[in-house]
Design a protein around this motif. Structure first.
Motif, PDB file in Angstrom:
ATOM      1  N   THR A   5      -5.373  11.073  27.274  1.00  0.00           N
ATOM      2  CA  THR A   5      -5.620  12.684  26.430  1.00  0.00           C
ATOM      3  C   THR A   5      -6.814  13.724  26.880  1.00  0.00           C
ATOM      4  OG1 THR A   5      -5.671  12.986  24.582  1.00  0.00           O
ATOM      5  CG2 THR A   5      -6.874  10.669  24.969  1.00  0.00           C
ATOM      6  N   SER A   6      -7.153  14.814  26.268  1.00  0.00           N
ATOM      7  CA  SER A   6      -7.804  16.079  26.200  1.00  0.00           C
ATOM      8  C   SER A   6      -8.460  15.896  24.842  1.00  0.00           C
ATOM      9  CB  SER A   6      -7.336  17.251  26.875  1.00  0.00           C
ATOM     10  OG  SER A   6      -6.361  16.905  26.169  1.00  0.00           O
ATOM     11  N   GLY A   7      -7.627  14.902  24.122  1.00  0.00           N
ATOM     12  CA  GLY A   7      -7.744  14.526  22.573  1.00  0.00           C
ATOM     13  C   GLY A   7      -9.382  13.433  22.789  1.00  0.00           C
ATOM     14  N   ASP A   8     -10.109  13.909  21.265  1.00  0.00           N
ATOM     15  CA  ASP A   8     -11.654  13.034  21.482  1.00  0.00           C
ATOM     16  C   ASP A   8     -11.542  11.692  21.484  1.00  0.00           C
ATOM     17  OD1 ASP A   8     -13.172  15.350  21.663  1.00  0.00           O
ATOM     18  OD2 ASP A   8     -12.727  15.499  19.327  1.00  0.00           O
ATOM     19  N   GLU A   9     -10.703  10.974  21.111  1.00  0.00           N
ATOM     20  CA  GLU A   9     -10.311   9.589  20.536  1.00  0.00           C
ATOM     21  C   GLU A   9      -8.830   9.513  20.751  1.00  0.00           C
ATOM     22  OE1 GLU A   9     -12.360   7.922  17.220  1.00  0.00           O
ATOM     23  OE2 GLU A   9     -12.365  10.363  16.662  1.00  0.00           O
ATOM     24  N   ALA A  10      -8.175   8.205  20.502  1.00  0.00           N
ATOM     25  CA  ALA A  10      -6.428   7.693  20.794  1.00  0.00           C
ATOM     26  C   ALA A  10      -6.453   6.713  19.513  1.00  0.00           C
ATOM     27  CB  ALA A  10      -6.196   8.104  22.135  1.00  0.00           C
ATOM     28  N   SER A  18      -1.991  -1.386  14.590  1.00  0.00           N
ATOM     29  CA  SER A  18      -3.363  -1.146  15.456  1.00  0.00           C
ATOM     30  C   SER A  18      -3.914  -1.808  16.149  1.00  0.00           C
ATOM     31  CB  SER A  18      -4.168  -0.480  14.139  1.00  0.00           C
ATOM     32  OG  SER A  18      -4.890   0.289  15.032  1.00  0.00           O
ATOM     33  N   LEU A  19      -3.979  -1.441  17.617  1.00  0.00           N
ATOM     34  CA  LEU A  19      -4.871  -2.040  18.813  1.00  0.00           C
ATOM     35  C   LEU A  19      -5.858  -1.634  18.919  1.00  0.00           C
ATOM     36  CD1 LEU A  19      -1.458  -2.549  20.856  1.00  0.00           C
ATOM     37  CD2 LEU A  19      -2.107  -4.425  19.531  1.00  0.00           C
ATOM     38  N   GLY A  20      -6.027  -1.255  17.869  1.00  0.00           N
ATOM     39  CA  GLY A  20      -8.076  -0.287  18.418  1.00  0.00           C
ATOM     40  C   GLY A  20      -7.980   1.341  18.195  1.00  0.00           C
ATOM     41  N   ARG A  21      -9.300   1.721  18.350  1.00  0.00           N
ATOM     42  CA  ARG A  21      -8.932   3.199  17.903  1.00  0.00           C
ATOM     43  C   ARG A  21      -9.729   3.339  19.591  1.00  0.00           C
ATOM     44  NH1 ARG A  21      -8.757   7.530  13.290  1.00  0.00           N
ATOM     45  NH2 ARG A  21      -9.618   8.730  14.289  1.00  0.00           N
ATOM     46  N   LYS A  22     -10.313   4.636  20.521  1.00  0.00           N
ATOM     47  CA  LYS A  22     -11.120   4.367  21.552  1.00  0.00           C
ATOM     48  C   LYS A  22     -11.388   5.619  21.776  1.00  0.00           C
ATOM     49  CE  LYS A  22      -9.694   0.229  23.801  1.00  0.00           C
ATOM     50  NZ  LYS A  22     -10.819  -0.768  24.389  1.00  0.00           N
ATOM     51  N   GLN A  23     -12.660   6.636  22.009  1.00  0.00           N
ATOM     52  CA  GLN A  23     -13.276   7.489  22.479  1.00  0.00           C
ATOM     53  C   GLN A  23     -13.492   7.304  23.501  1.00  0.00           C
ATOM     54  OE1 GLN A  23     -16.872   7.795  20.246  1.00  0.00           O
ATOM     55  NE2 GLN A  23     -16.209   8.600  18.405  1.00  0.00           N
ATOM     56  N   ARG A  24     -13.116   8.818  23.510  1.00  0.00           N
ATOM     57  CA  ARG A  24     -12.893   9.433  25.416  1.00  0.00           C
ATOM     58  C   ARG A  24     -14.171   9.534  26.252  1.00  0.00           C
ATOM     59  NH1 ARG A  24     -12.943  13.681  28.095  1.00  0.00           N
ATOM     60  NH2 ARG A  24     -12.506  15.461  25.752  1.00  0.00           N
ATOM     61  N   GLY A  51     -11.510  14.829  14.959  1.00  0.00           N
ATOM     62  CA  GLY A  51     -11.399  13.757  13.909  1.00  0.00           C
ATOM     63  C   GLY A  51     -10.387  13.904  13.191  1.00  0.00           C
ATOM     64  N   ARG A  52      -8.673  14.755  13.231  1.00  0.00           N
ATOM     65  CA  ARG A  52      -8.145  14.711  12.954  1.00  0.00           C
ATOM     66  C   ARG A  52      -7.221  15.103  13.808  1.00  0.00           C
ATOM     67  NH1 ARG A  52      -8.738  21.161  11.027  1.00  0.00           N
ATOM     68  NH2 ARG A  52      -6.836  20.821   9.853  1.00  0.00           N
ATOM     69  N   LYS A  53      -6.016  14.126  13.124  1.00  0.00           N
ATOM     70  CA  LYS A  53      -4.644  14.202  14.090  1.00  0.00           C
ATOM     71  C   LYS A  53      -4.157  15.409  15.001  1.00  0.00           C
ATOM     72  CE  LYS A  53       0.224  12.824  13.638  1.00  0.00           C
ATOM     73  NZ  LYS A  53       1.048  12.037  12.906  1.00  0.00           N
ATOM     74  N   TRP A  54      -4.426  15.009  16.727  1.00  0.00           N
ATOM     75  CA  TRP A  54      -4.366  16.407  17.479  1.00  0.00           C
ATOM     76  C   TRP A  54      -2.506  15.818  18.066  1.00  0.00           C
ATOM     77  CZ3 TRP A  54      -5.013  16.328  22.870  1.00  0.00           C
ATOM     78  CH2 TRP A  54      -5.302  17.606  23.316  1.00  0.00           C
ATOM     79  N   ALA A  55      -2.177  14.918  18.767  1.00  0.00           N
ATOM     80  CA  ALA A  55      -1.415  14.682  19.103  1.00  0.00           C
ATOM     81  C   ALA A  55      -0.554  13.067  19.432  1.00  0.00           C
ATOM     82  CB  ALA A  55      -1.088  15.011  20.838  1.00  0.00           C
ATOM     83  N   GLU A  56       0.681  12.812  19.586  1.00  0.00           N
ATOM     84  CA  GLU A  56       1.295  11.325  19.602  1.00  0.00           C
ATOM     85  C   GLU A  56       2.543  11.978  20.673  1.00  0.00           C
ATOM     86  OE1 GLU A  56       2.811  10.265  15.748  1.00  0.00           O
ATOM     87  OE2 GLU A  56       3.108  11.903  15.610  1.00  0.00           O
ATOM     88  N   ASP A  57       2.699   9.911  20.807  1.00  0.00           N
ATOM     89  CA  ASP A  57       3.521  10.105  21.833  1.00  0.00           C
ATOM     90  C   ASP A  57       4.645   8.387  20.633  1.00  0.00           C
ATOM     91  OD1 ASP A  57       5.891   9.999  23.513  1.00  0.00           O
ATOM     92  OD2 ASP A  57       4.512   9.976  25.181  1.00  0.00           O
ATOM     93  N   VAL A  58       5.607   8.361  21.610  1.00  0.00           N
ATOM     94  CA  VAL A  58       6.395   6.780  21.491  1.00  0.00           C
ATOM     95  C   VAL A  58       6.804   6.380  22.533  1.00  0.00           C
ATOM     96  CG1 VAL A  58       7.900   5.530  19.994  1.00  0.00           C
ATOM     97  CG2 VAL A  58       6.078   7.554  19.000  1.00  0.00           C
TER      98      VAL A  58
END
Length: 88
Positions: A5-10, A18-24, A51-58
Protein backbone atom coordinates in the motif's frame (compact mmCIF):
# COMPACT_ATOMS: atom_id res chain seq x y z
CA UNK A 1 0.53 -12.11 4.87
CA UNK A 2 1.86 -9.15 2.90
CA UNK A 3 -0.13 -6.02 2.08
CA UNK A 4 1.30 -3.54 -0.41
CA UNK A 5 0.00 0.00 0.00
CA UNK A 6 1.01 3.60 -0.42
CA UNK A 7 -1.31 4.48 2.46
CA UNK A 8 0.11 5.35 5.88
CA UNK A 9 -1.21 2.21 7.58
CA UNK A 10 -3.52 -0.76 7.10
CA UNK A 11 -5.70 -3.09 9.15
CA UNK A 12 -6.13 -6.74 8.21
CA UNK A 13 -9.27 -8.77 8.98
CA UNK A 14 -9.75 -12.53 8.70
CA UNK A 15 -13.42 -13.53 8.67
CA UNK A 16 -14.36 -10.26 10.34
CA UNK A 17 -11.77 -10.50 13.15
CA UNK A 18 -9.07 -7.82 13.21
CA UNK A 19 -5.51 -9.13 13.02
CA UNK A 20 -4.15 -5.71 13.87
CA UNK A 21 -3.32 -2.38 12.34
CA UNK A 22 0.22 -1.68 11.10
CA UNK A 23 1.96 1.53 10.13
CA UNK A 24 4.13 1.79 7.03
CA UNK A 25 7.73 2.94 7.43
CA UNK A 26 9.02 5.75 5.19
CA UNK A 27 9.97 4.50 1.69
CA UNK A 28 8.47 1.06 2.36
CA UNK A 29 5.26 -0.09 0.74
CA UNK A 30 4.84 -3.55 2.27
CA UNK A 31 3.20 -4.34 5.59
CA UNK A 32 3.60 -7.83 7.02
CA UNK A 33 1.50 -10.00 9.33
CA UNK A 34 3.56 -13.07 10.27
CA UNK A 35 1.09 -15.18 12.25
CA UNK A 36 -1.85 -15.46 9.84
CA UNK A 37 -3.07 -19.06 9.68
CA UNK A 38 -5.16 -20.23 6.74
CA UNK A 39 -8.91 -20.31 7.28
CA UNK A 40 -11.52 -20.57 4.55
CA UNK A 41 -13.57 -17.43 4.25
CA UNK A 42 -12.69 -13.78 3.73
CA UNK A 43 -9.48 -11.78 4.06
CA UNK A 44 -10.18 -8.03 4.11
CA UNK A 45 -7.72 -5.15 4.30
CA UNK A 46 -8.47 -1.48 4.93
CA UNK A 47 -5.75 1.08 4.14
CA UNK A 48 -5.64 4.49 5.81
CA UNK A 49 -4.15 7.78 4.68
CA UNK A 50 -3.81 10.56 7.29
CA UNK A 51 -5.98 8.54 9.70
CA UNK A 52 -8.92 8.25 7.28
CA UNK A 53 -10.08 5.16 5.39
CA UNK A 54 -8.44 5.43 1.98
CA UNK A 55 -8.73 2.05 0.19
CA UNK A 56 -9.83 -1.52 0.81
CA UNK A 57 -9.77 -4.94 -0.82
CA UNK A 58 -11.27 -8.36 -0.16
CA UNK A 59 -10.14 -11.86 -1.12
CA UNK A 60 -12.49 -14.81 -0.59
CA UNK A 61 -11.74 -18.51 -0.74
CA UNK A 62 -13.58 -20.59 -3.27
CA UNK A 63 -16.13 -23.24 -2.34
CA UNK A 64 -15.32 -26.92 -1.92
CA UNK A 65 -13.81 -28.75 -4.87
CA UNK A 66 -16.43 -30.09 -7.27
CA UNK A 67 -14.16 -32.67 -8.91
CA UNK A 68 -11.70 -33.16 -11.71
CA UNK A 69 -12.30 -35.36 -14.74
CA UNK A 70 -9.31 -36.25 -16.91
CA UNK A 71 -9.38 -38.17 -20.17
CA UNK A 72 -6.40 -39.29 -22.27
CA UNK A 73 -6.48 -38.67 -26.01
CA UNK A 74 -4.62 -41.96 -26.65
CA UNK A 75 -4.00 -45.28 -24.91
CA UNK A 76 -0.31 -45.78 -25.79
CA UNK A 77 2.76 -43.61 -26.35
CA UNK A 78 5.80 -44.32 -28.51
CA UNK A 79 9.16 -43.30 -27.07
CA UNK A 80 10.22 -41.46 -30.21
CA UNK A 81 9.55 -37.88 -29.13
CA UNK A 82 6.76 -37.43 -31.68
CA UNK A 83 3.80 -38.40 -29.47
CA UNK A 84 4.35 -35.52 -27.04
CA UNK A 85 5.67 -32.55 -29.03
CA UNK A 86 7.08 -29.60 -27.11
CA UNK A 87 4.95 -26.46 -26.99
CA UNK A 88 6.67 -23.43 -28.48
Amino acid sequence: MFVYTSGDEAELFLNGKSLGRKQRAPLEYRLRWDDVKYEPGELHVVAYQHGRKWAEDVVRTTGPAAGVLLAADRTALTADGADLPLSR
